[in-house]
Write a protein that holds these residues in place. Structure first.
Motif, PDB file in Angstrom:
ATOM      1  N   ILE A   1       2.342   8.524  12.068  1.00 14.24           N
ATOM      2  CA  ILE A   1       3.392   8.682  13.076  1.00 14.24           C
ATOM      3  C   ILE A   1       3.884   7.291  13.423  1.00 14.24           C
ATOM      4  O   ILE A   1       3.099   6.414  13.771  1.00 14.24           O
ATOM      5  CB  ILE A   1       2.864   9.396  14.337  1.00 14.24           C
ATOM      6  N   SER A   2       5.182   7.086  13.286  1.00 14.99           N
ATOM      7  CA  SER A   2       5.755   5.776  13.608  1.00 14.99           C
ATOM      8  C   SER A   2       6.852   5.937  14.646  1.00 14.99           C
ATOM      9  O   SER A   2       7.515   6.972  14.714  1.00 14.99           O
ATOM     10  CB  SER A   2       6.302   5.095  12.343  1.00 14.99           C
ATOM     11  N   PHE A   3       7.032   4.911  15.444  1.00 12.73           N
ATOM     12  CA  PHE A   3       8.037   4.899  16.497  1.00 12.73           C
ATOM     13  C   PHE A   3       9.017   3.760  16.247  1.00 12.73           C
ATOM     14  O   PHE A   3       8.622   2.600  16.208  1.00 12.73           O
ATOM     15  CB  PHE A   3       7.384   4.710  17.870  1.00 12.73           C
ATOM     16  N   GLY A   4      10.293   4.101  16.072  1.00 15.46           N
ATOM     17  CA  GLY A   4      11.339   3.092  15.941  1.00 15.46           C
ATOM     18  C   GLY A   4      11.189   2.198  14.728  1.00 15.46           C
ATOM     19  O   GLY A   4      11.584   1.037  14.771  1.00 15.46           O
ATOM     20  N   SER A   5      10.654   2.719  13.646  1.00 16.64           N
ATOM     21  CA  SER A   5      10.399   1.869  12.487  1.00 16.64           C
ATOM     22  C   SER A   5      11.655   1.682  11.636  1.00 16.64           C
ATOM     23  O   SER A   5      12.458   2.595  11.506  1.00 16.64           O
ATOM     24  CB  SER A   5       9.286   2.461  11.631  1.00 16.64           C
ATOM     25  N   PRO A   6      11.795   0.507  11.038  1.00 17.04           N
ATOM     26  CA  PRO A   6      12.902   0.297  10.106  1.00 17.04           C
ATOM     27  C   PRO A   6      12.583   0.961   8.765  1.00 17.04           C
ATOM     28  O   PRO A   6      11.471   1.433   8.544  1.00 17.04           O
ATOM     29  CB  PRO A   6      12.959  -1.225   9.963  1.00 17.04           C
ATOM     30  N   MET A   7      13.561   0.987   7.881  1.00 20.26           N
ATOM     31  CA  MET A   7      13.333   1.510   6.532  1.00 20.26           C
ATOM     32  C   MET A   7      12.493   0.499   5.756  1.00 20.26           C
ATOM     33  O   MET A   7      12.654  -0.699   5.937  1.00 20.26           O
ATOM     34  CB  MET A   7      14.670   1.750   5.843  1.00 20.26           C
ATOM     35  N   VAL A   8      11.616   0.999   4.900  1.00 26.74           N
ATOM     36  CA  VAL A   8      10.696   0.085   4.209  1.00 26.74           C
ATOM     37  C   VAL A   8      10.819   0.086   2.696  1.00 26.74           C
ATOM     38  O   VAL A   8      10.218  -0.749   2.043  1.00 26.74           O
ATOM     39  CB  VAL A   8       9.227   0.377   4.605  1.00 26.74           C
ATOM     40  N   GLY A   9      11.556   1.012   2.115  1.00 25.38           N
ATOM     41  CA  GLY A   9      11.622   1.052   0.659  1.00 25.38           C
ATOM     42  C   GLY A   9      12.902   1.654   0.140  1.00 25.38           C
ATOM     43  O   GLY A   9      13.684   2.231   0.889  1.00 25.38           O
TER      44      GLY A   9
ATOM     45  N   HIS B   1      12.380   8.166  16.479  1.00 23.61           N
ATOM     46  CA  HIS B   1      13.269   7.043  16.805  1.00 23.61           C
ATOM     47  C   HIS B   1      14.289   7.457  17.862  1.00 23.61           C
ATOM     48  O   HIS B   1      14.688   8.614  17.933  1.00 23.61           O
ATOM     49  CB  HIS B   1      13.968   6.515  15.552  1.00 23.61           C
ATOM     50  N   ASN B   2      14.653   6.496  18.669  1.00 23.13           N
ATOM     51  CA  ASN B   2      15.678   6.718  19.679  1.00 23.13           C
ATOM     52  C   ASN B   2      17.054   6.610  19.055  1.00 23.13           C
ATOM     53  O   ASN B   2      17.307   5.748  18.220  1.00 23.13           O
ATOM     54  CB  ASN B   2      15.561   5.682  20.812  1.00 23.13           C
ATOM     55  N   ASN B   3      17.933   7.499  19.483  1.00 25.56           N
ATOM     56  CA  ASN B   3      19.318   7.404  19.074  1.00 25.56           C
ATOM     57  C   ASN B   3      19.854   6.058  19.561  1.00 25.56           C
ATOM     58  O   ASN B   3      19.521   5.611  20.643  1.00 25.56           O
ATOM     59  CB  ASN B   3      20.114   8.563  19.695  1.00 25.56           C
ATOM     60  N   ARG B   4      20.627   5.416  18.783  1.00 32.98           N
ATOM     61  CA  ARG B   4      21.223   4.113  19.099  1.00 32.98           C
ATOM     62  C   ARG B   4      20.205   2.969  19.092  1.00 32.98           C
ATOM     63  O   ARG B   4      20.461   1.915  19.637  1.00 32.98           O
ATOM     64  CB  ARG B   4      21.949   4.145  20.436  1.00 32.98           C
ATOM     65  N   ASP B   5      19.051   3.177  18.462  1.00 32.88           N
ATOM     66  CA  ASP B   5      18.087   2.091  18.290  1.00 32.88           C
ATOM     67  C   ASP B   5      18.449   1.374  17.004  1.00 32.88           C
ATOM     68  O   ASP B   5      18.315   1.926  15.914  1.00 32.88           O
ATOM     69  CB  ASP B   5      16.666   2.638  18.222  1.00 32.88           C
ATOM     70  N   VAL B   6      18.908   0.157  17.134  1.00 34.22           N
ATOM     71  CA  VAL B   6      19.407  -0.576  15.974  1.00 34.22           C
ATOM     72  C   VAL B   6      18.285  -0.883  14.976  1.00 34.22           C
ATOM     73  O   VAL B   6      18.517  -0.925  13.764  1.00 34.22           O
ATOM     74  CB  VAL B   6      20.160  -1.845  16.422  1.00 34.22           C
ATOM     75  N   VAL B   7      17.049  -1.036  15.431  1.00 27.14           N
ATOM     76  CA  VAL B   7      15.931  -1.352  14.536  1.00 27.14           C
ATOM     77  C   VAL B   7      15.696  -0.228  13.530  1.00 27.14           C
ATOM     78  O   VAL B   7      15.384  -0.484  12.364  1.00 27.14           O
ATOM     79  CB  VAL B   7      14.648  -1.656  15.340  1.00 27.14           C
ATOM     80  N   ALA B   8      15.866   1.022  13.938  1.00 23.57           N
ATOM     81  CA  ALA B   8      15.653   2.152  13.036  1.00 23.57           C
ATOM     82  C   ALA B   8      16.695   2.201  11.913  1.00 23.57           C
ATOM     83  O   ALA B   8      16.525   2.948  10.952  1.00 23.57           O
ATOM     84  CB  ALA B   8      15.680   3.460  13.822  1.00 23.57           C
TER      85      ALA B   8
ATOM     86  N   ASN C   1      16.425   0.428  24.185  1.00 23.15           N
ATOM     87  CA  ASN C   1      16.408   1.481  23.178  1.00 23.15           C
ATOM     88  C   ASN C   1      15.255   1.381  22.191  1.00 23.15           C
ATOM     89  O   ASN C   1      14.998   2.322  21.464  1.00 23.15           O
ATOM     90  CB  ASN C   1      17.728   1.503  22.400  1.00 23.15           C
ATOM     91  N   HIS C   2      14.558   0.262  22.137  1.00 16.37           N
ATOM     92  CA  HIS C   2      13.482   0.108  21.163  1.00 16.37           C
ATOM     93  C   HIS C   2      12.093   0.056  21.804  1.00 16.37           C
ATOM     94  O   HIS C   2      11.109  -0.135  21.120  1.00 16.37           O
ATOM     95  CB  HIS C   2      13.713  -1.141  20.296  1.00 16.37           C
ATOM     96  N   THR C   3      11.985   0.262  23.095  1.00 18.81           N
ATOM     97  CA  THR C   3      10.675   0.180  23.738  1.00 18.81           C
ATOM     98  C   THR C   3       9.892   1.480  23.573  1.00 18.81           C
ATOM     99  O   THR C   3      10.472   2.567  23.493  1.00 18.81           O
ATOM    100  CB  THR C   3      10.803  -0.121  25.251  1.00 18.81           C
TER     101      THR C   3
END
Length: 161
Positions: free
Chosen positions: A2-10, A33-40, A115-117
């Motif tokens: 389970i990941s929270f707000g993770s970026p793409m990895v592959g 992930h949160n909507n409008r979270d730029v990190v995701a 948005n990323h907390t």
């Protein structure tokens, strides 16, 4: 996993291998992930891979948590959406990459740090579950991850919203 707000990895080969591991039951992933979270939506997917479309892809079950819209919250509050990152044609994957560009998903500058907390993830997830329970459609707290996979990922046809 389970990941929270993770970026793409592959990329596409990683995603295909990941989906194979899901299919044989060795791996499960809920990406919250949160909507409008730029990190995701990072890293930016501007390069095109002829075999898979986008150079980076999300994998697993995606749970998109929407925040309160101050203008509409008195009328309607958005529920979480649950999707599965299935394989797509190269063209569709690239068009999705353009749509998921971080610049299109960026919140107003004063909201970027919120948005990323993890606290914001927890608040939105709790509120989303409350709304789904009120609607009689709680598929987040009443099902296991395996059951969500069975209902969403392993259906004969999977439609992403």
């Amino acid at each position: 996993v389970i990941s929270f707000g993770s970026p793409m990895v592959g990329g596409c080969k990683f995603a295909d291998s990941f989906r194979y591991q899901e299919k044989i039951g060795k791996l499960r992933h809920a990406r919250i992930h949160n909507n409008r979270d730029v990190v995701a939506h990072l890293p930016m997917k501007i390069m095109y891979d002829i075999e898979g479309g986008s150079t980076y892809q999300h994998v697993g079950i995606g749970i998109n948590l929407r925040g309160k819209n101050p203008l509409l919250s008195c009328i309607y509050e958005s529920r979480p959406t649950i999707t599965y990152a299935c394989s797509e044609s190269p063209i569709k994957a690239y068009l999705r990459a353009i749509w998921d560009n971080p610049f299109f998903k960026m919140p107003f500058f004063h909201n970027i740090k919120y948005n990323h907390t993890l606290h914001e993830h927890q608040q939105r997830l709790t509120r989303g579950i409350e709304l789904l329970k009120r609607d009689g459609k709680d598929s987040l707290s009443s099902k296991t991850l395996d059951e969500i996979y069975r209902d969403i990922a392993f259906r004969p046809t999977v439609a992403l919203t």
